[in-house]
Design a protein around this motif. Structure first.
Motif, PDB file in Angstrom:
ATOM      1  N   ARG A  66       0.962  -1.195  -0.038  1.00  0.00           N
ATOM      2  CA  ARG A  66       0.083   0.071  -0.004  1.00  0.00           C
ATOM      3  C   ARG A  66       0.971   1.259  -0.017  1.00  0.00           C
ATOM      4  NH1 ARG A  66      -2.903  -1.457   4.941  1.00  0.00           N
ATOM      5  NH2 ARG A  66      -3.264   0.862   5.115  1.00  0.00           N
ATOM      6  N   ALA A  82     -16.872  -6.568   0.943  1.00  0.00           N
ATOM      7  CA  ALA A  82     -17.292  -5.347   1.454  1.00  0.00           C
ATOM      8  C   ALA A  82     -18.023  -5.329   2.554  1.00  0.00           C
ATOM      9  CB  ALA A  82     -17.637  -4.210   0.431  1.00  0.00           C
ATOM     10  N   GLN A 107     -20.396  -3.053   4.023  1.00  0.00           N
ATOM     11  CA  GLN A 107     -21.051  -1.846   3.550  1.00  0.00           C
ATOM     12  C   GLN A 107     -22.202  -1.446   4.067  1.00  0.00           C
ATOM     13  OE1 GLN A 107     -23.780  -2.566   1.908  1.00  0.00           O
ATOM     14  NE2 GLN A 107     -23.236  -4.675   1.576  1.00  0.00           N
ATOM     15  N   ALA A 138     -14.086  -6.345   4.873  1.00  0.00           N
ATOM     16  CA  ALA A 138     -13.430  -5.069   4.579  1.00  0.00           C
ATOM     17  C   ALA A 138     -14.262  -3.946   4.513  1.00  0.00           C
ATOM     18  CB  ALA A 138     -12.587  -4.941   3.095  1.00  0.00           C
ATOM     19  N   CYS A 169      -7.752  -9.365   0.523  1.00  0.00           N
ATOM     20  CA  CYS A 169      -8.176  -8.156   1.370  1.00  0.00           C
ATOM     21  C   CYS A 169      -7.320  -8.465   2.754  1.00  0.00           C
ATOM     22  CB  CYS A 169      -9.463  -8.138   1.726  1.00  0.00           C
ATOM     23  SG  CYS A 169     -10.523  -7.931   0.195  1.00  0.00           S
ATOM     24  N   VAL A 195     -15.921  -0.073   4.104  1.00  0.00           N
ATOM     25  CA  VAL A 195     -15.798   0.857   3.067  1.00  0.00           C
ATOM     26  C   VAL A 195     -16.583   1.935   3.209  1.00  0.00           C
ATOM     27  CG1 VAL A 195     -15.394  -0.808   1.420  1.00  0.00           C
ATOM     28  CG2 VAL A 195     -17.718  -0.009   1.782  1.00  0.00           C
ATOM     29  N   ILE A 226      -6.655  -4.781   4.836  1.00  0.00           N
ATOM     30  CA  ILE A 226      -7.708  -3.683   4.970  1.00  0.00           C
ATOM     31  C   ILE A 226      -8.978  -4.116   5.414  1.00  0.00           C
ATOM     32  CG2 ILE A 226      -6.907  -2.268   2.980  1.00  0.00           C
ATOM     33  CD1 ILE A 226      -9.058  -3.916   1.013  1.00  0.00           C
ATOM     34  N   THR A 227      -8.835  -5.420   6.165  1.00  0.00           N
ATOM     35  CA  THR A 227      -9.976  -5.926   6.743  1.00  0.00           C
ATOM     36  C   THR A 227     -10.175  -5.593   8.335  1.00  0.00           C
ATOM     37  OG1 THR A 227      -8.796  -8.034   7.467  1.00  0.00           O
ATOM     38  CG2 THR A 227     -10.094  -7.905   5.178  1.00  0.00           C
ATOM     39  N   SER A 247     -11.897   2.075   0.682  1.00  0.00           N
ATOM     40  CA  SER A 247     -11.687   1.308   2.109  1.00  0.00           C
ATOM     41  C   SER A 247     -11.596   2.312   3.021  1.00  0.00           C
ATOM     42  CB  SER A 247     -10.345   0.514   1.855  1.00  0.00           C
ATOM     43  OG  SER A 247      -9.536   0.130   3.159  1.00  0.00           O
ATOM     44  N   ARG A 248     -12.090   2.189   4.157  1.00  0.00           N
ATOM     45  CA  ARG A 248     -11.904   2.928   5.306  1.00  0.00           C
ATOM     46  C   ARG A 248     -10.541   3.049   5.961  1.00  0.00           C
ATOM     47  NH1 ARG A 248     -16.474   5.375   7.299  1.00  0.00           N
ATOM     48  NH2 ARG A 248     -18.455   4.282   6.678  1.00  0.00           N
ATOM     49  N   HIS A 299     -10.413   0.619  -3.346  1.00  0.00           N
ATOM     50  CA  HIS A 299     -11.923   0.438  -3.233  1.00  0.00           C
ATOM     51  C   HIS A 299     -12.153  -0.930  -3.184  1.00  0.00           C
ATOM     52  CE1 HIS A 299     -12.665   4.713  -4.491  1.00  0.00           C
ATOM     53  NE2 HIS A 299     -11.587   4.793  -4.842  1.00  0.00           N
ATOM     54  N   VAL A 300     -13.424  -1.440  -2.508  1.00  0.00           N
ATOM     55  CA  VAL A 300     -13.567  -2.703  -2.320  1.00  0.00           C
ATOM     56  C   VAL A 300     -15.034  -3.004  -2.650  1.00  0.00           C
ATOM     57  CG1 VAL A 300     -13.632  -4.788  -0.942  1.00  0.00           C
ATOM     58  CG2 VAL A 300     -11.837  -3.089  -0.334  1.00  0.00           C
TER      59      VAL A 300
END
Length: 420
Positions: free
Chosen positions: A111, A319, A321, A297, A286, A299, A291-292, A306-307, A313-314
């Motif tokens: 990342r 996601a 969401q 993951a 992920c 968002v 990013i989980t 992704s937060r 973006h997931v």
């Protein structure tokens, strides 16, 4: 009302050919790398490419050359479709939209450097990364079952060879045998999916093995479209299907693949075919990207970013969401919102308020289709349900037939939207 391609699809084109992986350096255009070529990833790739009109370099990473849709794979099990009809390739995305399609596995994400490593050795840089890998299974969630047991007790929740195997096992069952389905806990891909599968297996057995039985072992108190499925099972398959919920040990199950046994709260049941659908989590990439939170993951609802990392973006099943179910329709809807946000960030194009929709169709028996769906909007906290609809018990046969025909139109429309 039957949904057709024109009703469902909006958009136009760019041109190009399938290319080798670009090097990390030397690109002149902003690059979007997309991991996963299903309803989320393929749709995002197509919309970013066509709507940016060549201003964005789009690279799609998908290991399979022929993508078999999990949605409608149950209809293959029931004998309503052949396998080829749910298989799709990426030729049009490459040739007509200028998308670089790489058939490879994404093995790592840096990342900080904004790079994706592939199993084949390539390393791709990105300005924006879209991850839509579908689901993976939580190892050990069904005691006695490991992914190495999937040839004996298939999951068939990733379509293709697993779906072929499960159908072959059902057709080879002894007369009067037992088919068991171990249902997953929430949340999971396609909430009505296991119960449509039971319907399709029952439809197949009604013709080829009418004295066979189906046993559903379910850890959930209730399930999507339960009243509709149970009404349909009583009407079309009386006496064939038994469901064991948590009140009777459905949440205390073990399987023994070698002996073809299911143990429910200590009681051993011999079965002939066992379809194990384990608990699910976000695709493994992920987790590797960091990013989980928990199994999924999280968002930002308005952009699907992704937060954890605003450049990722997931989409779809992976996601976390809010209110949308994990479905192909949801992933496709989220992909269009994501594509708009990514295009705006990289080219300064205009954006509009995020709106989402979902419908899940299920077939219970020939021309007996039911559906559930809703519309959604992005709030600060989540994708929130605005309103919804569901088929009703006791509907006229003509309505059920129209619902099934509507689902056929939707399948043609969404696959055209994904693959061009």
């Amino acid at each position: 009302m039957k949904i057709n391609r024109r009703d469902f699809v909006s958009g136009s084109v760019a041109t190009g050919a399938l290319l080798a992986a670009p090097a990390v350096t030397g690109q002149s255009l902003p690059r979007v790398v997309i991991i996963g070529g299903g309803a989320g990833g393929a749709t995002a790739a197509r919309y970013i490419a066509k709507d940016s009109a060549g201003e964005i370099d789009v690279v799609l990473i998908e290991p399979t050359r022929t993508y078999y849709t999990c949605f409608f794979s149950n209809l293959y099990l029931g004998g309503f479709r052949d396998l080829a009809s749910i298989g799709h390739n990426y030729g049009k995305l490459a040739a007509e939209y200028g998308i670089t399609v790489l058939h490879d596995w994404a093995t790592g994400i840096d990342r900080e450097a904004q790079t994706v490593s592939l199993a084949g050795g390539n390393v791709l840089s990105y300005d924006k990364l879209v991850i839509s890998p579908g689901i993976d299974f939580i190892e050990g969630s069904i005691p006695g079952w490991k992914q190495t047991d999937q040839t004996k007790m298939p999951h068939a929740f990733k379509a293709g060879s697993q779906t072929e195997l499960l159908r072959a096992q059902v057709l080879a069952m002894r007369e009067g045998g037992t088919f068991a389905l171990i249902a997953p806990p929430n949340p999971y891909r396609c909430p009505p999916g296991p119960y449509e599968r039971v319907s399709m297996v029952a439809h197949l057995m009604k013709q080829s093995n009418p004295t066979a039985k189906i046993l559903i072992v379910d850890p959930k108190e209730s399930f999507s479209k339960q009243a509709l499925f149970e009404e349909g099972w009583n009407a079309h398959y009386p006496g064939m299907i038994e469901r064991v919920g948590p009140d009777f040990g459905g949440d205390k199950v073990e399987v023994r693949p070698g002996a073809m046994e299911v143990v429910i709260d200590g009681e051993v049941e011999a079965v002939d075919v066992c379809n194990v659908v384990p608990a699910m989590k976000a695709g493994h990439i992920c987790e590797k990207a960091g990013i989980t939170e928990g199994n999924w993951a999280p968002v930002v609802p308005a952009t699907m970013a992704s937060r954890v990392d605003e450049n990722i973006h997931v989409l779809g099943d992976s996601a976390d969401q809010g209110d949308m179910p994990k479905s192909a329709f949801s992933a496709n809807s989220q992909a269009k919102v994501c594509a708009m946000a990514v295009r705006s960030a990289l080219t300064g194009s205009r954006t509009f308020p995020a709106r989402f929709a979902n419908t899940c169709w299920s077939l219970i028996d020939e021309n007996d289709g039911v559906k559930v769906g809703a519309t959604y909007e992005a709030t600060e906290d989540k994708i929130a349900r605005i309103d919804g609809f569901v088929s009703q018990p006791g509907e006229d046969r003509d309505i059920r037939q129209q619902t099934f025909e509507e689902s056929l139109g939707w399948y043609d429309a969404i696959t055209a939207d994904m693959f061009g």
